[in-house]
Design a protein around this motif. Structure first.
Motif, PDB file in Angstrom:
ATOM      1  N   LEU A 277      -9.303 -15.792  -9.001  1.00 46.44           N
ATOM      2  CA  LEU A 277      -9.740 -15.448  -7.638  1.00 46.44           C
ATOM      3  C   LEU A 277      -8.649 -15.672  -6.606  1.00 46.44           C
ATOM      4  O   LEU A 277      -8.329 -14.790  -5.801  1.00 46.44           O
ATOM      5  CB  LEU A 277     -10.977 -16.276  -7.283  1.00 46.44           C
ATOM      6  N   HIS A 278      -8.044 -16.848  -6.626  1.00 49.18           N
ATOM      7  CA  HIS A 278      -7.031 -17.175  -5.625  1.00 49.18           C
ATOM      8  C   HIS A 278      -5.710 -16.475  -5.921  1.00 49.18           C
ATOM      9  O   HIS A 278      -4.989 -16.074  -4.995  1.00 49.18           O
ATOM     10  CB  HIS A 278      -6.836 -18.689  -5.564  1.00 49.18           C
ATOM     11  N   GLU A 279      -5.394 -16.347  -7.206  1.00 54.35           N
ATOM     12  CA  GLU A 279      -4.163 -15.634  -7.575  1.00 54.35           C
ATOM     13  C   GLU A 279      -4.216 -14.181  -7.111  1.00 54.35           C
ATOM     14  O   GLU A 279      -3.211 -13.620  -6.671  1.00 54.35           O
ATOM     15  CB  GLU A 279      -3.965 -15.700  -9.090  1.00 54.35           C
ATOM     16  N   ASP A 280      -5.382 -13.582  -7.212  1.00 58.42           N
ATOM     17  CA  ASP A 280      -5.549 -12.203  -6.755  1.00 58.42           C
ATOM     18  C   ASP A 280      -5.292 -12.109  -5.252  1.00 58.42           C
ATOM     19  O   ASP A 280      -4.642 -11.167  -4.780  1.00 58.42           O
ATOM     20  CB  ASP A 280      -6.962 -11.715  -7.086  1.00 58.42           C
ATOM     21  N   GLY A 281      -5.798 -13.078  -4.493  1.00 59.49           N
ATOM     22  CA  GLY A 281      -5.568 -13.087  -3.056  1.00 59.49           C
ATOM     23  C   GLY A 281      -4.095 -13.234  -2.715  1.00 59.49           C
ATOM     24  O   GLY A 281      -3.580 -12.565  -1.811  1.00 59.49           O
ATOM     25  N   LEU A 282      -3.411 -14.124  -3.444  1.00 60.24           N
ATOM     26  CA  LEU A 282      -1.982 -14.322  -3.208  1.00 60.24           C
ATOM     27  C   LEU A 282      -1.207 -13.039  -3.484  1.00 60.24           C
ATOM     28  O   LEU A 282      -0.334 -12.642  -2.698  1.00 60.24           O
ATOM     29  CB  LEU A 282      -1.464 -15.450  -4.103  1.00 60.24           C
ATOM     30  N   ALA A 283      -1.520 -12.375  -4.599  1.00 65.93           N
ATOM     31  CA  ALA A 283      -0.815 -11.146  -4.962  1.00 65.93           C
ATOM     32  C   ALA A 283      -1.053 -10.050  -3.923  1.00 65.93           C
ATOM     33  O   ALA A 283      -0.121  -9.348  -3.523  1.00 65.93           O
ATOM     34  CB  ALA A 283      -1.260 -10.674  -6.343  1.00 65.93           C
ATOM     35  N   ASP A 284      -2.293  -9.898  -3.483  1.00 58.50           N
ATOM     36  CA  ASP A 284      -2.605  -8.863  -2.490  1.00 58.50           C
ATOM     37  C   ASP A 284      -1.886  -9.127  -1.173  1.00 58.50           C
ATOM     38  O   ASP A 284      -1.366  -8.195  -0.542  1.00 58.50           O
ATOM     39  CB  ASP A 284      -4.112  -8.791  -2.260  1.00 58.50           C
ATOM     40  N   MET A 285      -1.867 -10.398  -0.757  1.00 61.58           N
ATOM     41  CA  MET A 285      -1.198 -10.697   0.506  1.00 61.58           C
ATOM     42  C   MET A 285       0.311 -10.485   0.387  1.00 61.58           C
ATOM     43  O   MET A 285       0.956  -9.987   1.311  1.00 61.58           O
ATOM     44  CB  MET A 285      -1.495 -12.116   0.949  1.00 61.58           C
ATOM     45  N   ALA A 286       0.881 -10.855  -0.755  1.00 65.30           N
ATOM     46  CA  ALA A 286       2.316 -10.644  -0.957  1.00 65.30           C
ATOM     47  C   ALA A 286       2.651  -9.160  -0.940  1.00 65.30           C
ATOM     48  O   ALA A 286       3.663  -8.743  -0.359  1.00 65.30           O
ATOM     49  CB  ALA A 286       2.757 -11.273  -2.276  1.00 65.30           C
ATOM     50  N   ASP A 287       1.806  -8.334  -1.535  1.00 64.23           N
ATOM     51  CA  ASP A 287       2.047  -6.890  -1.534  1.00 64.23           C
ATOM     52  C   ASP A 287       2.017  -6.304  -0.125  1.00 64.23           C
ATOM     53  O   ASP A 287       2.655  -5.280   0.146  1.00 64.23           O
ATOM     54  CB  ASP A 287       1.003  -6.178  -2.402  1.00 64.23           C
ATOM     55  N   SER A 288       1.274  -6.960   0.777  1.00 62.49           N
ATOM     56  CA  SER A 288       1.181  -6.449   2.147  1.00 62.49           C
ATOM     57  C   SER A 288       2.514  -6.507   2.888  1.00 62.49           C
ATOM     58  O   SER A 288       2.676  -5.873   3.929  1.00 62.49           O
ATOM     59  CB  SER A 288       0.125  -7.224   2.946  1.00 62.49           C
TER      60      SER A 288
ATOM     61  N   GLY B 207       4.985  -5.035   2.125  1.00 54.73           N
ATOM     62  CA  GLY B 207       5.555  -3.693   2.081  1.00 54.73           C
ATOM     63  C   GLY B 207       5.028  -2.769   3.165  1.00 54.73           C
ATOM     64  O   GLY B 207       5.520  -1.640   3.301  1.00 54.73           O
ATOM     65  N   GLY B 208       4.044  -3.212   3.948  1.00 52.08           N
ATOM     66  CA  GLY B 208       3.479  -2.384   5.008  1.00 52.08           C
ATOM     67  C   GLY B 208       4.208  -2.584   6.327  1.00 52.08           C
ATOM     68  O   GLY B 208       4.552  -3.703   6.699  1.00 52.08           O
ATOM     69  N   SER B 209       4.409  -1.507   7.041  1.00 52.35           N
ATOM     70  CA  SER B 209       5.144  -1.578   8.315  1.00 52.35           C
ATOM     71  C   SER B 209       4.221  -1.806   9.508  1.00 52.35           C
ATOM     72  O   SER B 209       4.676  -2.204  10.578  1.00 52.35           O
ATOM     73  CB  SER B 209       5.948  -0.288   8.535  1.00 52.35           C
ATOM     74  N   THR B 210       2.927  -1.547   9.344  1.00 45.41           N
ATOM     75  CA  THR B 210       1.968  -1.753  10.429  1.00 45.41           C
ATOM     76  C   THR B 210       0.806  -2.599   9.928  1.00 45.41           C
ATOM     77  O   THR B 210       0.590  -2.739   8.709  1.00 45.41           O
ATOM     78  CB  THR B 210       1.420  -0.415  10.953  1.00 45.41           C
ATOM     79  N   ARG B 211       0.025  -3.144  10.861  1.00 45.68           N
ATOM     80  CA  ARG B 211      -1.135  -3.949  10.500  1.00 45.68           C
ATOM     81  C   ARG B 211      -2.109  -3.138   9.657  1.00 45.68           C
ATOM     82  O   ARG B 211      -2.623  -3.624   8.639  1.00 45.68           O
ATOM     83  CB  ARG B 211      -1.818  -4.442  11.770  1.00 45.68           C
ATOM     84  N   GLU B 212      -2.382  -1.902  10.063  1.00 42.44           N
ATOM     85  CA  GLU B 212      -3.328  -1.054   9.343  1.00 42.44           C
ATOM     86  C   GLU B 212      -2.845  -0.772   7.918  1.00 42.44           C
ATOM     87  O   GLU B 212      -3.629  -0.792   6.967  1.00 42.44           O
ATOM     88  CB  GLU B 212      -3.537   0.260  10.093  1.00 42.44           C
ATOM     89  N   LYS B 213      -1.550  -0.514   7.770  1.00 41.29           N
ATOM     90  CA  LYS B 213      -0.995  -0.236   6.451  1.00 41.29           C
ATOM     91  C   LYS B 213      -1.062  -1.476   5.562  1.00 41.29           C
ATOM     92  O   LYS B 213      -1.347  -1.384   4.359  1.00 41.29           O
ATOM     93  CB  LYS B 213       0.460   0.242   6.591  1.00 41.29           C
ATOM     94  N   ARG B 214      -0.804  -2.638   6.156  1.00 42.93           N
ATOM     95  CA  ARG B 214      -0.863  -3.880   5.374  1.00 42.93           C
ATOM     96  C   ARG B 214      -2.281  -4.142   4.860  1.00 42.93           C
ATOM     97  O   ARG B 214      -2.468  -4.525   3.703  1.00 42.93           O
ATOM     98  CB  ARG B 214      -0.393  -5.048   6.241  1.00 42.93           C
TER      99      ARG B 214
END
Length: 278
Positions: free
Chosen positions: A100-111, A113-120
């Motif tokens: 559960l927590h590892e998934d959250g960490l991975a998703d936040m780290a992937d963000s 790569g987003g240039s805007t809040r909406e993209k993140r």
């Protein structure tokens, strides 16, 4: 509506029954452990109401940490060595929580790569893991295993078992900080549906987590300065992640809370390591 139902249900229970029901809800939400419905629970598998359940999260962390701690102790007793024992303990924690927590960490780290809040926020909803997420997962597992293995080589088995229980409770409490101090970044999603905990309730949970850490640490013979550093660094890491999420996403999500838990666990383990010298 669900929250109102749960509050109405809680009002019909005695103090210990409500506390036991809240603890069961927390353990079900945070783990894959097969927690049966208690005789007095009317809606055992409903989505939890965090404004009411927060106080039980430190105790839920203890319950979740029991299997990894026991496996670590058994592996050390069988002479498997600190590194293999630490790998087994961390693997047991990942299985217990369903990542559960590892998934959250991975998703936040992937963000990143987003240039805007909406993209993140859009990236964080994508179930696929990118290079940032994969790197974050690898580093988190490596740091937790390495820190736990090094501790197991420096302190006795009972003490390192206590460390696993302490960080399981402490880190999940620190993971609440984004949920408490930030508004949801989205209009939908789990973070909004479970409700925003009151700050007063969070401070109660923090006090319980601190008490658990001090008591278990004292029983296990951990140095007081090490216990204090675990408390301070887990709190600071949770606060730092909260501040970053505010700037990066404009609020919090469930993924942010998961990332905060992971960072807090790593910070607490490394903090203790700096005090427990070979």
């Amino acid at each position: 509506m669900s929250e109102q139902f749960e509050q109405g249900e809680a009002a019909t229970l005695s103090g210990w029954q409500a506390a036991a029901a809240d603890l069961a809800h927390c353990v079900r939400f945070y783990s894959r452990l097969p927690v049966p419905a208690l005789p007095w629970e009317q809606n055992a598998h409903a989505l939890p109401s965090f404004p009411r359940l927060v106080r039980m999260i430190p105790l839920a962390g203890l319950v979740i940490g029991l299997l990894p701690a026991a496996l670590l102790g058994l592996a050390l007793t069988l002479g498997l060595g600190p590194w293999l024992s630490a790998i087994l303990a961390v693997a047991a924690m990942v299985i217990t929580t369903g990542g559960l927590h590892e998934d959250g960490l991975a998703d936040m780290a992937d963000s990143f790569g987003g240039s805007t809040r909406e993209k993140r926020l859009e990236i964080m909803r994508d179930s696929r893991i990118g290079s940032f997420g994969a790197s974050a997962l690898f580093l988190s597992l490596a740091l937790r295993i390495g820190a736990l293995a090094t501790l197991a080589s420096r302190i006795d088995g009972s003490a390192v078992i206590a460390v696993v229980l302490i960080v399981a409770s402490l880190s999940r409490t620190a993971g609440l900080m984004p949920l408490v101090f930030l508004s949801p970044a989205r209009r939908d999603g789990i973070a909004r549906s479970v409700g925003q905990p009151a700050r007063e309730t969070f401070w109660l949970a923090a006090g319980i987590a601190g008490g658990i850490s001090v008591i278990l640490g004292a029983i296990a013979g951990l140095p007081p300065s090490g216990i204090a550093l675990m408390l301070v660094l887990s709190a600071l890491s949770g606060a730092a992640l909260t501040g970053f999420a505010s700037r990066h996403l404009g609020g919090q999500t469930g993924d942010v809370a998961g990332a905060a838990q992971q960072v807090a666990e790593i910070a607490a383990l490394i903090g203790l390591l700096t005090v427990v010298q070979p």
